[in-house]
Design a protein around this motif. Structure first.
Motif, mmCIF file in Angstrom:
data_model
loop_
_atom_site.group_PDB
_atom_site.id
_atom_site.type_symbol
_atom_site.label_atom_id
_atom_site.label_comp_id
_atom_site.label_asym_id
_atom_site.label_seq_id
_atom_site.Cartn_x
_atom_site.Cartn_y
_atom_site.Cartn_z
ATOM 1 N N TYR A 72 8.136 -12.679 59.779
ATOM 2 C CA TYR A 72 9.573 -12.920 59.398
ATOM 3 C C TYR A 72 9.671 -14.179 59.061
ATOM 4 O O TYR A 72 10.737 -14.933 59.222
ATOM 5 C CB TYR A 72 10.500 -12.293 60.507
ATOM 6 N N GLY A 73 8.907 -14.826 58.056
ATOM 7 C CA GLY A 73 8.884 -16.276 57.872
ATOM 8 C C GLY A 73 9.528 -16.661 56.627
ATOM 9 O O GLY A 73 9.381 -17.776 56.156
ATOM 10 N N GLY A 74 10.409 -15.604 55.984
ATOM 11 C CA GLY A 74 10.835 -16.064 54.589
ATOM 12 C C GLY A 74 11.980 -17.155 54.943
ATOM 13 O O GLY A 74 12.702 -17.254 55.783
ATOM 14 N N ASN A 330 -5.177 -6.383 56.987
ATOM 15 C CA ASN A 330 -4.979 -7.566 58.034
ATOM 16 C C ASN A 330 -3.978 -7.062 58.980
ATOM 17 O O ASN A 330 -3.108 -5.780 58.442
ATOM 18 C CB ASN A 330 -4.221 -8.532 57.214
ATOM 19 N N ARG A 331 -3.650 -7.490 60.119
ATOM 20 C CA ARG A 331 -2.465 -7.235 60.847
ATOM 21 C C ARG A 331 -1.405 -8.146 60.662
ATOM 22 O O ARG A 331 -1.437 -9.321 60.399
ATOM 23 C CB ARG A 331 -3.069 -7.214 62.435
ATOM 24 N N PHE A 332 -0.185 -7.861 61.179
ATOM 25 C CA PHE A 332 1.209 -8.568 61.121
ATOM 26 C C PHE A 332 0.712 -9.575 62.213
ATOM 27 O O PHE A 332 0.451 -9.535 63.417
ATOM 28 C CB PHE A 332 2.177 -7.567 61.546
ATOM 29 N N GLY A 333 1.007 -11.077 61.554
ATOM 30 C CA GLY A 333 1.114 -11.996 62.493
ATOM 31 C C GLY A 333 -0.221 -12.493 62.992
ATOM 32 O O GLY A 333 -0.323 -13.206 64.067
ATOM 33 N N SER A 334 -1.214 -11.938 62.145
ATOM 34 C CA SER A 334 -2.580 -12.421 62.911
ATOM 35 C C SER A 334 -2.986 -13.922 62.675
ATOM 36 O O SER A 334 -2.641 -14.403 61.537
ATOM 37 C CB SER A 334 -3.684 -11.714 61.658
ATOM 38 N N ILE A 335 -3.555 -14.379 63.555
ATOM 39 C CA ILE A 335 -4.053 -15.737 63.543
ATOM 40 C C ILE A 335 -5.594 -15.740 63.828
ATOM 41 O O ILE A 335 -6.276 -16.372 64.240
ATOM 42 C CB ILE A 335 -3.589 -16.765 64.681
ATOM 43 N N THR A 515 -2.830 -11.789 67.371
ATOM 44 C CA THR A 515 -1.548 -11.650 66.657
ATOM 45 C C THR A 515 -0.535 -12.511 67.398
ATOM 46 O O THR A 515 -0.370 -12.216 68.558
ATOM 47 C CB THR A 515 -1.341 -10.221 66.597
ATOM 48 N N VAL A 516 0.319 -13.064 66.551
ATOM 49 C CA VAL A 516 1.625 -13.901 66.986
ATOM 50 C C VAL A 516 2.695 -13.480 66.443
ATOM 51 O O VAL A 516 2.538 -13.146 65.367
ATOM 52 C CB VAL A 516 1.236 -15.243 67.281
ATOM 53 N N GLN A 517 3.910 -13.970 66.984
ATOM 54 C CA GLN A 517 5.070 -13.989 66.062
ATOM 55 C C GLN A 517 6.062 -15.146 66.609
ATOM 56 O O GLN A 517 6.427 -15.265 67.569
ATOM 57 C CB GLN A 517 5.857 -12.392 66.219
ATOM 58 N N ASN A 518 5.988 -15.855 65.562
ATOM 59 C CA ASN A 518 6.533 -17.430 65.746
ATOM 60 C C ASN A 518 7.994 -17.435 65.115
ATOM 61 O O ASN A 518 8.775 -18.573 65.379
ATOM 62 C CB ASN A 518 5.840 -18.363 65.234
ATOM 63 N N ASN A 519 8.520 -16.169 64.597
ATOM 64 C CA ASN A 519 9.881 -16.391 64.266
ATOM 65 C C ASN A 519 10.531 -14.865 64.783
ATOM 66 O O ASN A 519 9.918 -13.989 64.901
ATOM 67 C CB ASN A 519 10.065 -16.188 62.679
ATOM 68 N N LYS A 520 11.778 -15.080 64.841
ATOM 69 C CA LYS A 520 12.666 -13.794 65.119
ATOM 70 C C LYS A 520 12.703 -12.957 63.971
ATOM 71 O O LYS A 520 12.905 -13.507 62.729
ATOM 72 C CB LYS A 520 14.003 -14.161 65.788
ATOM 73 N N PHE A 521 13.173 -11.596 64.218
ATOM 74 C CA PHE A 521 13.473 -10.816 62.967
ATOM 75 C C PHE A 521 14.661 -11.321 62.203
ATOM 76 O O PHE A 521 15.564 -11.836 63.057
ATOM 77 C CB PHE A 521 13.568 -9.250 63.486
ATOM 78 N N GLN A 522 14.666 -11.342 61.171
ATOM 79 C CA GLN A 522 15.903 -11.672 60.212
ATOM 80 C C GLN A 522 16.725 -10.564 60.102
ATOM 81 O O GLN A 522 16.519 -9.498 59.371
ATOM 82 C CB GLN A 522 15.622 -12.311 58.788
#
Length: 553
Positions: A72-74, A330-335, A515-522
């Motif tokens: 969700y990094g737009g 790929n996976r969402f938020g993959s690192i 997998t990580v999520q560094n941003n909240k859903f917009q």
């Protein structure tokens, strides 16, 4: 002779004095030339490749990307969103020109079409951004270069009025010029335009059903009129062709996925697992027969990944791979260490239904622009989507009827839509028809059983999840649906439970810690920063993770 001389003299004077008029570049175009240009531009709203579809497809977890929209990094400077904004206001200007000219000439049906398209675009823009320029947006000739941002609820109220006026004009019979083949959507069929206006209005009422501006009496009157889409022949869609010159008329998702040098259109594994029937909370054990129509695997079942797989160690070096089917993504938020590998000959691509790509016959293929035709429509509002809307309204008791029965109708129509798209795609592959097959019948029966045993909340989740599946590739309404209902449930890297279920038993199981999520859903999208910078009446930039659209409850 004198009359001829005088006439010639005045004609010549008129020509002589008209030195500032470029007759090769007129300042106004005929209505039947304006309309197709406008309709092409309207179809770009929410499309892939150059517009917001690439962002929204990731936010709704049908696609994945290694670009900024992952996690969700737009950003406010995102080129795709800037393109969306620019196309919106350029097109609204053209639409207003069409409306004004049609009003002057008395050609009411053109005016009605213009009003319907204006309502579609401006309501879609509110759904993305909230407050936007509206009342002053097309007044550049009047000297307004910094239009004010109008209140989103007031804009929606104006949209309903526009739709009411559009219907009156469409059915007035007034004028001397009537649309024909230049009307790309409906070929001048005013009955279909009226059904679109009604169906679109019902869609909007469904969206605002929990808001303060929902009008119960007007909603009930619309339902009682009962003049909505009646089959997929009424679908509001832009029909792409195989022509590539002078303009490439193929589906934009197809051009991007199959023509691009790099891979950045990954099918979401979350979407894959739900359709495969392995998600433990929804449609468990009910494999969806649309899978080979929705995406195509370059790898055959059991084939080891070719790009980065290590045969010596057996490590496929895949961020997500199903050895049983050949699905690779790929996976969402993959690192993870395999996120950024070059996978041109391994990755799974969008298939024949969403973009006119390849039907997955299980034989594998090598992706190229020749892998498909791109001759499938840009779907914007379809008959099956309308049925899902009705099912939702019945589920919340705003419409009479059985929501489960309507859901069955919607899912049946969704399979028929796939068949229609495939039959018109000009594919050279042999693609089996879905409708009436044992697999489809079993799938629908299993879905009925799941729905009948569900709680009321779960029933809504099933309806919205099936709508999400059916509208694959058309992400605008999916983004809206998720924000206002919370469904479908999306992949969550922050979840304390196992996110993905797949285990190939190959010695290299999925690791959720990758997998990580560094941003909240917009909850809405940034206003383009260029608009904030240049428009003296623009508000301060928003926090899109906190700024809600008014119907988001």
């Amino acid at each position: 002779m004198l009359v001829f001389f005088v006439s010639t003299f005045f004609y010549s004077c008129d020509e002589y004095l008209d030195v500032d008029t470029d007759k090769d570049n007129p300042t106004s175009a005929p209505l039947n030339q304006l309309l197709p240009t406008i309709e092409i531009a309207v179809s770009s709203m929410g499309d892939h490749r150059l517009y917001s579809g690439d962002i929204l497809g990731v936010y709704t977890h049908q696609f994945l990307s290694r670009s900024e929209q992952d996690q969700y990094g737009g950003t406010a400077g995102n080129v795709l969103m800037n393109n969306e904004w620019d196309n919106l206001y350029l097109t609204l200007t053209d639409i207003q020109t069409l409306i004004n000219q049609a009003e002057e000439s008395g050609d009411a049906t053109y005016k009605g079409i213009g009003q319907a398209l204006k309502a579609y675009m401006i309501s879609s823009a509110v759904d993305l951004w909230g407050d936007i320029p509206f009342s002053e947006a097309t007044l550049l000739k009047e000297g307004i270069v910094s239009p004010k941002f109008d209140n989103q609820e007031e804009i929606y109220t104006a949209v309903f009025s526009l739709l009411d006026e559009a219907k009156v004009n469409l059915n007035s019979g007034a004028g001397v010029l009537f649309p024909g083949t230049e009307d790309i959507y409906y070929g001048g069929d005013l009955d279909k335009w009226t059904r679109f206006v009604n169906t679109f209005k019902l869609k909007l009422y469904n969206q605002i059903r929990l808001s303060a501006i929902f009008n119960t009496s007007e909603f009930n009157a619309l339902v009682a009129e009962n003049n909505f889409f009646s089959s997929n022949a009424d679908d509001f869609e832009f029909k792409h062709t195989a022509s590539i010159a002078p303009r490439d008329e193929r589906n934009q998702l197809f051009i991007d996925a199959y023509g691009g040098a790099q891979v950045d259109k990954y099918i979401s594994p979350w979407f894959y697992e739900i359709m495969l029937g392995v998600n433990p909370t929804i449609s468990t054990g009910n494999k969806d027969p649309r899978i080979p129509y929705y995406w195509a695997n370059q790898l055959t079942p059991g084939q080891f990944p070719r790009d980065n797989g290590n045969l010596d160690t057996g490590d496929p070096r895949a961020d997500y791979w199903d050895a049983n089917t050949g699905f690779f993504s790929n996976r969402f938020g993959s690192i993870g260490p395999n996120r950024d590998g070059s996978v041109e000959t391994d990755a799974t691509f969008p298939g024949i239904f969403p973009c006119g790509g390849r039907y997955d016959d299980g034989l594998g293929f090598s992706r190229s622009i020749a892998s498909g035709t791109g001759v499938v429509p840009r779907r914007m509002l379809t008959y099956d989507e309308f049925l899902y809307i009705q099912a939702e309204l019945m589920n919340v008791s705003l419409m009479a009827g059985d929501a489960g029965t309507k859901l069955k109708e919607a899912v049946t129509a969704s399979f028929a839509k796939v068949d229609q798209v495939v039959s018109n795609s000009e594919t050279t592959q042999t693609v089996p028809v879905l409708t009436g097959t044992t697999d489809v019948t079993d799938f629908i029966q299993n879905l009925e059983t799941e729905y009948a045993a569900a709680t009321e909340a779960k029933k809504l989740e099933i309806i919205m999840t099936q709508k999400w599946v059916a509208t694959f590739g058309d992400h605008m309404d999916q983004y809206t649906d998720y924000r206002r209902t919370g469904y479908p449930i999306l992949a969550d890297p922050l979840s304390g439970t196992k996110e993905y279920q797949l285990d190939n038993a190959d010695g290299f199981p999925l690791n959720d810690a990758e997998t990580v999520q560094n941003n909240k859903f917009q909850l809405s999208l940034f206003w383009p920063q260029s608009e904030i910078n240049l428009n003296a009446n623009a508000p301060d930039q928003k926090d899109p993770t906190a700024y809600k659209i008014f119907w988001d409850n």
